[in-house]
Design a protein around this motif. Structure first.
Motif, PDB file in Angstrom:
ATOM      1  N   GLY A   1     -18.652  -0.191  -3.984  1.00 58.02           N
ATOM      2  CA  GLY A   1     -17.251  -0.023  -4.349  1.00 58.02           C
ATOM      3  C   GLY A   1     -16.627   1.272  -3.857  1.00 58.02           C
ATOM      4  N   LYS A   2     -17.389   2.056  -3.071  1.00 62.39           N
ATOM      5  CA  LYS A   2     -16.892   3.363  -2.622  1.00 62.39           C
ATOM      6  C   LYS A   2     -15.614   3.234  -1.795  1.00 62.39           C
ATOM      7  N   SER A   3     -15.658   2.388  -0.774  1.00 64.46           N
ATOM      8  CA  SER A   3     -14.487   2.263   0.101  1.00 64.46           C
ATOM      9  C   SER A   3     -13.323   1.598  -0.607  1.00 64.46           C
ATOM     10  N   THR A   4     -13.612   0.663  -1.503  1.00 60.92           N
ATOM     11  CA  THR A   4     -12.545   0.056  -2.306  1.00 60.92           C
ATOM     12  C   THR A   4     -11.837   1.122  -3.121  1.00 60.92           C
ATOM     13  N   LEU A   5     -12.608   2.009  -3.732  1.00 55.66           N
ATOM     14  CA  LEU A   5     -12.023   3.103  -4.508  1.00 55.66           C
ATOM     15  C   LEU A   5     -11.118   3.955  -3.636  1.00 55.66           C
ATOM     16  N   LEU A   6     -11.595   4.324  -2.455  1.00 52.78           N
ATOM     17  CA  LEU A   6     -10.806   5.169  -1.559  1.00 52.78           C
ATOM     18  C   LEU A   6      -9.520   4.464  -1.134  1.00 52.78           C
ATOM     19  N   ASN A   7      -9.616   3.170  -0.826  1.00 53.24           N
ATOM     20  CA  ASN A   7      -8.438   2.422  -0.393  1.00 53.24           C
ATOM     21  C   ASN A   7      -7.395   2.308  -1.506  1.00 53.24           C
TER      22      ASN A   7
ATOM     23  N   ASP B   1      -4.647  -0.515  -0.744  1.00 55.20           N
ATOM     24  CA  ASP B   1      -4.991  -1.708  -1.499  1.00 55.20           C
ATOM     25  C   ASP B   1      -4.426  -1.532  -2.911  1.00 55.20           C
ATOM     26  N   ARG B   2      -4.351  -2.611  -3.663  1.00 54.31           N
ATOM     27  CA  ARG B   2      -3.812  -2.543  -5.017  1.00 54.31           C
ATOM     28  C   ARG B   2      -4.834  -3.088  -6.011  1.00 54.31           C
ATOM     29  N   PRO B   3      -4.900  -2.514  -7.207  1.00 58.33           N
ATOM     30  CA  PRO B   3      -5.855  -3.006  -8.192  1.00 58.33           C
ATOM     31  C   PRO B   3      -5.417  -4.352  -8.774  1.00 58.33           C
ATOM     32  N   SER B   4      -6.404  -5.134  -9.183  1.00 54.38           N
ATOM     33  CA  SER B   4      -6.110  -6.361  -9.928  1.00 54.38           C
ATOM     34  C   SER B   4      -5.694  -6.019 -11.354  1.00 54.38           C
ATOM     35  N   GLU B   5      -6.256  -4.936 -11.880  1.00 49.71           N
ATOM     36  CA  GLU B   5      -5.912  -4.440 -13.211  1.00 49.71           C
ATOM     37  C   GLU B   5      -5.964  -2.917 -13.188  1.00 49.71           C
TER      38      GLU B   5
ATOM     39  N   GLU C   1       5.032  -1.842   0.484  1.00 47.48           N
ATOM     40  CA  GLU C   1       4.326  -1.430   1.699  1.00 47.48           C
ATOM     41  C   GLU C   1       4.994  -0.242   2.382  1.00 47.48           C
ATOM     42  N   ALA C   2       6.306  -0.297   2.555  1.00 47.83           N
ATOM     43  CA  ALA C   2       7.008   0.789   3.242  1.00 47.83           C
ATOM     44  C   ALA C   2       6.971   2.075   2.415  1.00 47.83           C
ATOM     45  N   ALA C   3       7.187   1.955   1.112  1.00 43.54           N
ATOM     46  CA  ALA C   3       7.153   3.143   0.250  1.00 43.54           C
ATOM     47  C   ALA C   3       5.753   3.730   0.194  1.00 43.54           C
ATOM     48  N   SER C   4       4.743   2.868   0.217  1.00 41.70           N
ATOM     49  CA  SER C   4       3.358   3.346   0.215  1.00 41.70           C
ATOM     50  C   SER C   4       3.052   4.138   1.482  1.00 41.70           C
ATOM     51  N   ALA C   5       3.538   3.659   2.624  1.00 40.87           N
ATOM     52  CA  ALA C   5       3.327   4.375   3.884  1.00 40.87           C
ATOM     53  C   ALA C   5       4.016   5.734   3.858  1.00 40.87           C
TER      54      ALA C   5
END
Length: 224
Positions: free
Chosen positions: A44-50, A56-60, A75-79
């Motif tokens: 889950g290391k890379s998932t955490l970083l993303n 990426d966005r959490p399910s919860e 997406e645009a605001a995240s960038a």
């Protein structure tokens, strides 16, 4: 007391019907900390970083970085948020081969709309402080792995981010180049930069991190 740079609360990320890639993770990272995230492949290391980077966005759960709930951003605001607040360093550098070293470093500043003169002065200072100013007009393909990773770090710092995220920054490097990057990250942390790095390199974690988070099966197994 200042707010944490990173705050995760009850974060779970599912991709299919199988076990979640990340399960009910809560943690905080304070300003000025250097944190190494360790664990086997699939932990889950890379998932955490993303999730922290807003890639990426959490399910919860909630992910707050530099005071912003990044999981709520489009997406645009995240960038835009990443350009302003988060520096990213990857295993394989992700430099553009048809741009010079200086142009690669300047690219995030141009995308953020920074004044050209100030951005160029800042880029020049970064290259000098990282020991690669002599390569400003060279193309990345002519540099060693360690030098290319230094360019990637300079690019990640051009907008003075609150947070530097590094995903296996020594994974593609030989021993000598890996040692260069270890010293560089150690120096950046000594200068006050908040860093979170995902790595299998125990020497890197021991040299650079003041805190180590161990992950297994999508959960935080240890935090010391």
């Amino acid at each position: 007391m200042t707010d944490p740079v990173i705050e995760l609360r009850g974060v779970t990320r599912r991709y299919d019907e199988g076990p979640p890639a990340l399960h009910d993770v809560s943690l905080t990272v304070a300003a000025g900390e250097s944190v190494a995230v360790l664990g086997p492949s699939g932990s889950g290391k890379s998932t955490l970083l993303n999730l922290v980077a807003g890639l990426d966005r959490p399910s919860e759960g909630t992910v707050t970085v530099a005071g912003t709930r990044v999981e709520t951003l489009g997406e645009a605001a995240s960038a835009r948020f990443r350009r302003a607040h988060v520096g990213l360093v990857f295993q394989f550098f992700n430099l553009l081969d048809d741009l010079t070293v200086l142009e690669n470093v300047l690219l995030p500043a141009h995308l953020a709309g920074a004044p050209k003169r100030g951005a160029r002065e800042n880029a020049t200072r970064l290259l000098d402080s990282l020991g690669i100013a002599r390569h400003a007009d060279a193309y990345p393909g002519r540099l060693s792995g360690g030098e290319r990773q230094r360019v990637a770090v300079a690019r990640s710092l051009i907008n003075r981010p609150a947070l530097l995220l590094a995903d296996e920054p020594t994974g593609a490097l030989d021993t000598a180049s890996g040692e260069e990057v270890r010293r560089l990250l150690t120096d950046l942390h000594a200068g006050g930069q908040t860093i979170v790095l995902v790595t299998h390199d125990l020497r890197l974690a021991q040299a650079c991190a003041t805190r180590t988070i161990g992950m297994r099966d999508g959960r935080v197994e240890s935090d010391r």
